[in-house]
Motif scaffolding. Structure first.
Motif, PDB file in Angstrom:
ATOM      1  N   ASP A  13       0.814  -1.220   0.000  1.00 53.37           N
ATOM      2  CA  ASP A  13       0.000   0.000   0.000  1.00 53.37           C
ATOM      3  C   ASP A  13       0.844   1.265   0.000  1.00 53.37           C
ATOM      4  OD1 ASP A  13      -2.227  -1.537   0.016  1.00 53.37           O
ATOM      5  OD2 ASP A  13      -2.478  -1.476   2.210  1.00 53.37           O
ATOM      6  N   THR A  14       2.142   1.131   0.062  1.00 52.24           N
ATOM      7  CA  THR A  14       3.003   2.314   0.109  1.00 52.24           C
ATOM      8  C   THR A  14       3.504   2.726  -1.262  1.00 52.24           C
ATOM      9  OG1 THR A  14       4.951   0.952   0.497  1.00 52.24           O
ATOM     10  CG2 THR A  14       3.769   1.758   2.442  1.00 52.24           C
ATOM     11  N   LEU A  15       3.094   2.025  -2.328  1.00 49.10           N
ATOM     12  CA  LEU A  15       3.564   2.349  -3.678  1.00 49.10           C
ATOM     13  C   LEU A  15       2.952   3.664  -4.130  1.00 49.10           C
ATOM     14  CD1 LEU A  15       3.296  -1.137  -5.414  1.00 49.10           C
ATOM     15  CD2 LEU A  15       5.378   0.067  -4.716  1.00 49.10           C
ATOM     16  N   TYR A  16       3.757   4.470  -4.797  1.00 50.28           N
ATOM     17  CA  TYR A  16       3.287   5.725  -5.375  1.00 50.28           C
ATOM     18  C   TYR A  16       2.923   5.553  -6.856  1.00 50.28           C
ATOM     19  CZ  TYR A  16       4.746   8.265  -1.208  1.00 50.28           C
ATOM     20  OH  TYR A  16       4.878   8.717   0.075  1.00 50.28           O
ATOM     21  N   PHE A  17       3.525   4.555  -7.554  1.00 45.53           N
ATOM     22  CA  PHE A  17       3.311   4.342  -8.981  1.00 45.53           C
ATOM     23  C   PHE A  17       3.053   2.866  -9.229  1.00 45.53           C
ATOM     24  CE2 PHE A  17       6.129   7.931  -8.450  1.00 45.53           C
ATOM     25  CZ  PHE A  17       5.449   8.917  -9.171  1.00 45.53           C
ATOM     26  N   CYS A  18       2.270   2.574 -10.213  1.00 45.52           N
ATOM     27  CA  CYS A  18       1.968   1.189 -10.587  1.00 45.52           C
ATOM     28  C   CYS A  18       3.214   0.556 -11.193  1.00 45.52           C
ATOM     29  CB  CYS A  18       0.798   1.163 -11.577  1.00 45.52           C
ATOM     30  SG  CYS A  18       0.384  -0.516 -12.129  1.00 45.52           S
ATOM     31  N   ILE A  19       3.492  -0.656 -10.736  1.00 44.28           N
ATOM     32  CA  ILE A  19       4.682  -1.361 -11.247  1.00 44.28           C
ATOM     33  C   ILE A  19       4.459  -1.823 -12.678  1.00 44.28           C
ATOM     34  CG2 ILE A  19       6.182  -3.356 -10.855  1.00 44.28           C
ATOM     35  CD1 ILE A  19       5.496  -3.154  -7.909  1.00 44.28           C
ATOM     36  N   SER A  20       3.191  -2.100 -13.030  1.00 42.95           N
ATOM     37  CA  SER A  20       2.901  -2.658 -14.366  1.00 42.95           C
ATOM     38  C   SER A  20       2.865  -1.584 -15.449  1.00 42.95           C
ATOM     39  CB  SER A  20       1.553  -3.391 -14.336  1.00 42.95           C
ATOM     40  OG  SER A  20       1.585  -4.424 -13.377  1.00 42.95           O
ATOM     41  N   CYS A  21       2.120  -0.486 -15.173  1.00 44.56           N
ATOM     42  CA  CYS A  21       1.943   0.526 -16.218  1.00 44.56           C
ATOM     43  C   CYS A  21       2.608   1.861 -15.895  1.00 44.56           C
ATOM     44  CB  CYS A  21       0.460   0.738 -16.496  1.00 44.56           C
ATOM     45  SG  CYS A  21      -0.423   1.409 -15.061  1.00 44.56           S
ATOM     46  N   GLY A  22       3.036   2.060 -14.661  1.00 42.12           N
ATOM     47  CA  GLY A  22       3.678   3.323 -14.301  1.00 42.12           C
ATOM     48  C   GLY A  22       2.728   4.423 -13.912  1.00 42.12           C
ATOM     49  N   ALA A  23       1.434   4.119 -13.850  1.00 45.26           N
ATOM     50  CA  ALA A  23       0.463   5.148 -13.480  1.00 45.26           C
ATOM     51  C   ALA A  23       0.623   5.531 -12.028  1.00 45.26           C
ATOM     52  CB  ALA A  23      -0.960   4.642 -13.751  1.00 45.26           C
ATOM     53  N   MET A  24       0.246   6.769 -11.687  1.00 44.21           N
ATOM     54  CA  MET A  24       0.403   7.272 -10.328  1.00 44.21           C
ATOM     55  C   MET A  24      -0.749   6.745  -9.475  1.00 44.21           C
ATOM     56  SD  MET A  24       0.983  11.162  -9.012  1.00 44.21           S
ATOM     57  CE  MET A  24      -0.576  11.738  -9.692  1.00 44.21           C
ATOM     58  N   LEU A  25      -0.380   6.116  -8.368  1.00 43.29           N
ATOM     59  CA  LEU A  25      -1.360   5.587  -7.425  1.00 43.29           C
ATOM     60  C   LEU A  25      -1.582   6.544  -6.262  1.00 43.29           C
ATOM     61  CD1 LEU A  25      -0.130   1.912  -7.282  1.00 43.29           C
ATOM     62  CD2 LEU A  25      -1.930   2.837  -8.707  1.00 43.29           C
ATOM     63  N   LYS A  26      -0.505   7.217  -5.806  1.00 41.92           N
ATOM     64  CA  LYS A  26      -0.574   8.168  -4.696  1.00 41.92           C
ATOM     65  C   LYS A  26       0.153   9.433  -5.090  1.00 41.92           C
ATOM     66  CE  LYS A  26      -0.883   5.307  -0.549  1.00 41.92           C
ATOM     67  NZ  LYS A  26      -0.221   4.989   0.729  1.00 41.92           N
ATOM     68  N   PRO A  28       2.832  11.888  -4.364  1.00 40.91           N
ATOM     69  CA  PRO A  28       4.019  11.874  -3.495  1.00 40.91           C
ATOM     70  C   PRO A  28       4.101  13.068  -2.566  1.00 40.91           C
ATOM     71  CG  PRO A  28       4.612  11.355  -5.757  1.00 40.91           C
ATOM     72  CD  PRO A  28       3.187  11.822  -5.794  1.00 40.91           C
ATOM     73  N   MET A  29       3.474  14.175  -2.937  1.00 42.76           N
ATOM     74  CA  MET A  29       3.574  15.369  -2.093  1.00 42.76           C
ATOM     75  C   MET A  29       2.582  15.310  -0.952  1.00 42.76           C
ATOM     76  SD  MET A  29       4.103  18.378  -4.899  1.00 42.76           S
ATOM     77  CE  MET A  29       4.470  19.586  -3.655  1.00 42.76           C
ATOM     78  N   THR A  30       1.355  14.846  -1.221  1.00 45.01           N
ATOM     79  CA  THR A  30       0.329  14.830  -0.174  1.00 45.01           C
ATOM     80  C   THR A  30       0.141  13.456   0.419  1.00 45.01           C
ATOM     81  OG1 THR A  30      -1.401  14.427  -1.806  1.00 45.01           O
ATOM     82  CG2 THR A  30      -0.871  16.724  -1.277  1.00 45.01           C
ATOM     83  N   GLY A  31       0.538  12.406  -0.284  1.00 47.93           N
ATOM     84  CA  GLY A  31       0.348  11.046   0.210  1.00 47.93           C
ATOM     85  C   GLY A  31      -1.065  10.539   0.014  1.00 47.93           C
ATOM     86  N   GLU A  32      -1.953  11.297  -0.686  1.00 48.81           N
ATOM     87  CA  GLU A  32      -3.346  10.879  -0.881  1.00 48.81           C
ATOM     88  C   GLU A  32      -3.454  10.040  -2.155  1.00 48.81           C
ATOM     89  OE1 GLU A  32      -5.645  14.388  -1.026  1.00 48.81           O
ATOM     90  OE2 GLU A  32      -5.327  14.909   1.096  1.00 48.81           O
ATOM     91  N   SER A  33      -4.382   9.097  -2.127  1.00 49.04           N
ATOM     92  CA  SER A  33      -4.583   8.215  -3.281  1.00 49.04           C
ATOM     93  C   SER A  33      -5.198   9.018  -4.428  1.00 49.04           C
ATOM     94  CB  SER A  33      -5.511   7.057  -2.913  1.00 49.04           C
ATOM     95  OG  SER A  33      -4.941   6.293  -1.876  1.00 49.04           O
ATOM     96  N   VAL A  34      -4.751   8.730  -5.661  1.00 53.44           N
ATOM     97  CA  VAL A  34      -5.238   9.420  -6.859  1.00 53.44           C
ATOM     98  C   VAL A  34      -6.258   8.529  -7.545  1.00 53.44           C
ATOM     99  CG1 VAL A  34      -4.617  10.412  -9.089  1.00 53.44           C
ATOM    100  CG2 VAL A  34      -3.082  10.654  -7.125  1.00 53.44           C
ATOM    101  N   LYS A  35      -7.403   9.060  -7.755  1.00 56.90           N
ATOM    102  CA  LYS A  35      -8.455   8.266  -8.389  1.00 56.90           C
ATOM    103  C   LYS A  35      -8.364   8.449  -9.904  1.00 56.90           C
ATOM    104  CE  LYS A  35     -11.569   8.629  -4.475  1.00 56.90           C
ATOM    105  NZ  LYS A  35     -12.911   9.034  -4.005  1.00 56.90           N
ATOM    106  N   GLU A  36      -7.686   7.509 -10.537  1.00 66.51           N
ATOM    107  CA  GLU A  36      -7.517   7.573 -12.001  1.00 66.51           C
ATOM    108  C   GLU A  36      -8.505   6.594 -12.648  1.00 66.51           C
ATOM    109  OE1 GLU A  36      -2.782   8.610 -12.109  1.00 66.51           O
ATOM    110  OE2 GLU A  36      -3.433   6.571 -12.404  1.00 66.51           O
ATOM    111  N   ASN A  37      -9.791   6.797 -12.403  1.00 65.69           N
ATOM    112  CA  ASN A  37     -10.825   5.889 -12.918  1.00 65.69           C
ATOM    113  C   ASN A  37     -11.214   6.313 -14.334  1.00 65.69           C
ATOM    114  OD1 ASN A  37     -10.895   4.561 -10.484  1.00 65.69           O
ATOM    115  ND2 ASN A  37     -12.317   6.086  -9.614  1.00 65.69           N
TER     116      ASN A  37
END
Length: 450
Positions: A13-26, A28-37
């Protein structure tokens, strides 16, 4: 954590970027999850367009949202543009997907990279640098933790420790001897030993060139008191028939209690005590001499003893004057306080030895083993010499003091031998430990060479 772009599921749960596609999950500045739906948003938009759009397919120019632009710009390789065959007619779909986003997005000049993206790029660079630096840090820590070679103790320190250990051995031997004297030279022990002495050995023991019997005979002028009925032989026989050893044992106990324990006043053998001893054995005197001693005869003996200063010769002060040593000081030498101070001094010397050899266990064990072994041997030898040597001297010289020393110091000798044996056994055990340590070191060196 699930990537809403490619659908990959991640346990961390501490990943900032997806390992598979490189998309941003969190963020990095705020630590909040990014909803890339993206898919869900596109479905909603398509549903709205189906409801509002006419039956004819009117091309709608829809530009992607800023988030979608970022994704398209950051990871164009993840969303490849599908190849179009020339035969297929161009279809316009109402459902927005990543392909339609690419098609509808017109080429634009490169916008300025936002601060957020710069921060993301820096975070990626730091993570890459940390991955490269970590093994180096582990190696440096391994180098720091490498065992250092033990420092050797200099010859000067070894020599100093040897000199201190010699002094310690002497003091420890003296402590053992004094403790043996403290336990052996008690009033009760001396009384019991003196009471069991051989009467003829005491009577015939030589004192000031004469036997004890002859000294007492002449100083009391016993021949005059009996009007010539008793000679030196008869007087010696008279003393042998009496409890002469018991009389001496009682006086010796009083002397020992005063000199060693400090009990009572300064003792001495008085003229009255000698005369009372003769009076108490009046019947034996009549049987031996054939003469009934009268009160005037006993008074004459008392006067002769006073004139010859017999009692003064047996006073503690007189004996100390002749020996050039105050006998009263013996109580301080044999006190438990003195023994405790000497024992503490021995402990301090041992600590000094340990500091001189830099607290090296091998050297400490060696010096301590020698101290206990040699002090134990010395104490045993001295204890045997106290009793056996005095007995041999009495046999050769016939001296009364040598006889008393060989007999009365027997308890002291026994205690000394016991204490010496304890020290000797302790020293041998320590030496055995040192031998086992040396053997282990040899085995370890042999294994390291292989």
């Amino acid at each position: 954590m699930k990537c809403n772009l490619c659908g990959a599921v991640h346990d961390d749960d501490t990943l900032y970027f997806c390992i598979s596609c490189g998309a941003m999950l969190k963020n990095p500045m705020t630590g909040e999850s990014v909803k890339e739906n993206i898919n869900e948003d596109s479905k909603k938009i398509s549903n709205i367009s189906d409801a509002e759009a006419p039956e004819e397919n009117i091309p709608v120019d829809i530009s992607p949202e800023p988030e979608q632009e970022k994704i398209a710009e950051i990871s164009p390789e993840i969303l490849p543009e599908p190849e179009k065959s020339p035969s297929e007619p161009e279809k316009k779909e109402s459902v927005f997907s990543t392909e339609t986003i690419k098609e509808t997005t017109a080429p634009k000049p490169m916008p300025e990279i936002p601060k957020e993206e710069l921060h993301i790029a820096r975070e990626r660079e730091k993570s890459a640098e940390n991955a490269a630096v970590t093994p180096v840090q582990e190696n440096t820590e391994a180098v720091k933790d490498a065992p250092k070679k033990p420092e050797k103790v200099s010859a000067g320190r070894i020599f100093g420790a040897g000199a201190v250990s010699l002094i310690t051995t002497i003091i420890l031997t003296a402590v053992g001897l004094l403790f043996s004297l403290k336990l052996g030279l008690t009033g009760d022990n001396l009384h019991n030993m003196a009471e069991n002495l051989n009467k003829w050995s005491i009577i015939n023991a030589r004192l000031n060139g004469l036997t004890v019997s002859d000294n007492l005979y002449y100083e009391s002028e016993f021949d005059k008191a009996t009007h010539g009925f008793a000679d030196t032989t008869d007087f010696a026989l008279f003393l042998a028939k009496t409890d002469f050893t018991g009389f001496c044992a009682d006086k010796l106990e009083v002397y020992a209690d005063y000199i060693i324990e400090g009990k009572g006043d300064e003792p001495t053998l008085t003229e009255d005590e000698i005369v009372y001893f003769f009076k108490g054995n009046h019947d034996i005197a009549v049987e031996t001499f054939g003469y009934d001693l009268q009160t005037a005869d006993y008074n004459a003996m008392r006067t002769s003893l006073i004139n010859n200063e017999t009692a003064e010769k047996f006073s503690v002060s007189k004996i100390g004057w002749e020996l050039r040593f105050r006998l009263e000081n013996i109580r301080y030498i044999l006190s438990y306080l003195t023994l405790g101070i000497l024992t503490a001094f021995v402990a301090l010397l041992m600590i000094w030895i340990a500091s001189l050899v830099n607290c090296k266990g091998k050297h400490i064990i060696g010096f301590f083993g020698n101290i206990f072994t040699f002090s134990g041997l010395a104490l045993i030898i001295v204890s045997i010499a106290i009793s056996a040597g005095a007995a041999l001297a009495h046999t050769v010289t016939g001296n009364f003091l040598c006889y008393l020393s060989s007999t009365l110091l027997l308890p002291t000798a026994v205690y000394g031998i016991c204490i010496g044996a304890i020290l000797l056994i302790a020293g041998l055990i320590i030496k055995k430990i040192k031998a086992s340590v040396k053997t282990k070191e040899k085995i370890q060196k042999a294994v390291e060479k292989r």
